[in-house]
Design an enzyme around this catalytic site. Sequence first.
Site, PDB file in Angstrom:
ATOM      1  N   TYR A 110     -18.530 -21.315  39.625  1.00 60.21           N
ATOM      2  CA  TYR A 110     -18.875 -22.588  38.985  1.00 60.21           C
ATOM      3  C   TYR A 110     -18.354 -23.697  39.879  1.00 60.21           C
ATOM      4  O   TYR A 110     -18.232 -23.550  41.091  1.00 60.21           O
ATOM      5  CB  TYR A 110     -18.244 -22.536  37.576  1.00 60.21           C
ATOM      6  CG  TYR A 110     -18.528 -23.685  36.652  1.00 60.21           C
ATOM      7  CD1 TYR A 110     -19.826 -24.018  36.292  1.00 60.21           C
ATOM      8  CD2 TYR A 110     -17.473 -24.429  36.109  1.00 60.21           C
ATOM      9  CE1 TYR A 110     -20.065 -25.085  35.428  1.00 60.21           C
ATOM     10  CE2 TYR A 110     -17.712 -25.479  35.237  1.00 60.21           C
ATOM     11  CZ  TYR A 110     -19.018 -25.806  34.905  1.00 60.21           C
ATOM     12  OH  TYR A 110     -19.246 -26.845  34.060  1.00 60.21           O
ATOM     13  N   LYS A 183     -23.924 -22.059  34.798  1.00 60.41           N
ATOM     14  CA  LYS A 183     -23.549 -22.429  33.419  1.00 60.41           C
ATOM     15  C   LYS A 183     -23.647 -21.198  32.516  1.00 60.41           C
ATOM     16  O   LYS A 183     -22.805 -20.985  31.636  1.00 60.41           O
ATOM     17  CB  LYS A 183     -24.472 -23.533  32.890  1.00 60.41           C
ATOM     18  CG  LYS A 183     -24.300 -24.873  33.602  1.00 60.41           C
ATOM     19  CD  LYS A 183     -23.278 -25.771  32.928  1.00 60.41           C
ATOM     20  CE  LYS A 183     -22.851 -26.896  33.858  1.00 60.41           C
ATOM     21  NZ  LYS A 183     -21.853 -27.794  33.300  1.00 60.41           N
ATOM     22  N   ASN A 469     -13.648 -30.657  31.879  1.00 58.10           N
ATOM     23  CA  ASN A 469     -14.978 -30.246  32.326  1.00 58.10           C
ATOM     24  C   ASN A 469     -15.684 -29.701  31.097  1.00 58.10           C
ATOM     25  O   ASN A 469     -15.059 -29.008  30.276  1.00 58.10           O
ATOM     26  CB  ASN A 469     -14.848 -29.162  33.402  1.00 58.10           C
ATOM     27  CG  ASN A 469     -16.191 -28.862  34.050  1.00 58.10           C
ATOM     28  OD1 ASN A 469     -17.128 -28.438  33.386  1.00 58.10           O
ATOM     29  ND2 ASN A 469     -16.276 -29.090  35.347  1.00 58.10           N
TER      30      ASN A 469
END
Length: 568
Positions: A110, A183, A469
Amino acid sequence: MTAVAAKRRFWVEDGSSVTSARGVEVLDTPLLNKNTAFTRQERAELGLEGLLPAAVQTLEDRVRRAYEQYHEQPTDLLKNVFLAMLQDNDEVLFYRLLTEHLREMLPVVYDPTVGEAIKRYSHEYRRPRGVYLSIAEPDRIEAAFQDLGLGAGDVDLIVASDAEEILGIGDWGAGGIGIAVGKLAVYTAAAGIDPGRVIPVSLDVGTNNEALLNDPDYVGNRHSRVRGQRYDDFIDAYVRTATKLFPRALLHWEDFGPSNGRRILERYRDRICTFNDDMQGTGAIVLAATLSAARVAGTRMRDQRIVIFGAGTAGVGIADQLRDAMVRDGLERGDATRRIWCVDRQGLLTDDMTALRDFQNPYARPAAEARDWAGTGGIGLAEVVANVRPTMLIGTSTVHRAFTEAIVKEMARHVDRPIIFPLSNPTERIEAMPGDLIAWTGGRGLISTGIPVPPVTYKGVTYAIGQANNALLYPGLGLGAVVARAKRISDGMFAAAADAVAGLVSVNTPGASLLPQVENLRQVSATVAVAVAKRAAEENLAQAPLKDPIQQVQDAMWQPEYRPVRAG
Ligand SMILES: NC(=O)c1ccc[n+]([C@@H]2O[C@H](COP(=O)([O-])OP(=O)(O)OC[C@H]3O[C@@H](n4cnc5c(N)ncnc54)[C@H](O)[C@@H]3O)[C@@H](O)[C@H]2O)c1
Ligand SMILES: O=C(O)C[C@H](O)C(=O)O
Ligand SMILES: [Mg+2]
């Protein structure tokens, strides 16, 4: 055949996978393949006997070897490529490895390495993953989804991107599928969303990135971005088809440009189960960090004065949720709005500006208020900070080093515990590094960032920097929505999620993180999921009965374990 397409080759019965595939086909199905962990009996039944070496190994053996191989990769980008290959080969192994080493590997799968992988997508390309929809062929959308061979009840979640604003690195065309894949990996690692029930989607509408348009290796449509009616019709065709074929699926929008992200959300949010992660997921995680920071500072939400630098998709999404939280803390909506100052390329947004975007308008300040603020270069961030004396400063601008020492010191002169969140991703975009912010504020700053950063030690105190985040939020939100079979994703569900995250933080020790640690992502996601599912039920948005949400959330979490495989 794509990894996802291979799913129809098996189904689950009594905890076992049953498959019509045999031999190499079994080894080529990532959610079925156990490689050297197939038992002798399975090897015989599935026609694998000559295809594997003699040793029968365990998942633990395979994780140990994969971890060694991971460490042989010399760069983060190659580690990312290695993990992608593992995911395409043996998904259980990939998720077990990722879950066991989450803090180490999340930054590789990520943010920030995913940004580099997206830039390099066409060059590192090995095999497809997901569904690639082209604006040239809107009538092929249905056929493209049908190529997956999945039934109406088989899909929980679809993440789609048109890749116009990937993180803070701009337009990356077809490579944007990488953010949908990344994601989704976080959804599974963090919240146990079943990786067999998700689809990453690239909405390829062209790209304005000239480097890609002139790169012979580029794998996407080679023309500039389509806009206007054709774009809207394409998005509409995607939504209609996805919701018709997979009526249970939650549609997640990621990394759209500011002119489209909000419009798309407004068009569909009251009709289907959908949300925009950059606006709403980000808004909620920043609210959670703000609630923690206010607890440390001993202040109330309604008393904050907030400056937002970069009033785009994320910045205004954050503004909306902070405003709503101030309203919940007793302010009128207008008064709450007036405690927020937005600064963008043209400086402080004021109501005499003609080129504001629709969603910026509510936050435009009366021009008269700032008449005397102008410095030599207009009313920029420095002038706004000096005049507003904010309690909070948020960066969603993509402008590296925009939070200068002078600006931060000026802010810290007027407030006891300055709350400063430089949120732009990836690392080369962040507005200031936490070590500098802590030093410039003499250790008084309450800091949170979008990228993962190591703790900072200053004058004997170690400051843990919580990662604001949206990865701490959207996985649990998605799981809660799936468990409740939510009809819609409401503002109340985001507020409940933010409260749940903030409730997990203990801020009593000096230097404590404002947010839970990434190691605890599974617990955080489960807690968020329960709060979201309950709120869905309270708002009559749940279509599944919620008798025991805590247990239902646990039961819904997919575990990275090898299942027995039978021939069928
Ligand atoms: N931490 C998180 O969870 C999170 C979530 C979403 C976005 N982000 C980050 O926030 C940043 C912005 O993302 P977005 O989706 O809102 O993009 P966006 O393009 O919608 O918004 C960026 C805004 O910054 C403004 N801007 C650009 N240069 C500027 C300058 N020199 N001065 C002032 N303003 C300037 C742009 O005009 C725009 O309004 C990205 O780096 C992204 O990675 C972080
Ligand atoms: O992807 C991330 O790391 C967070 C956010 O969605 C972003 O666009 O930066
Ligand atoms: Mg994003």
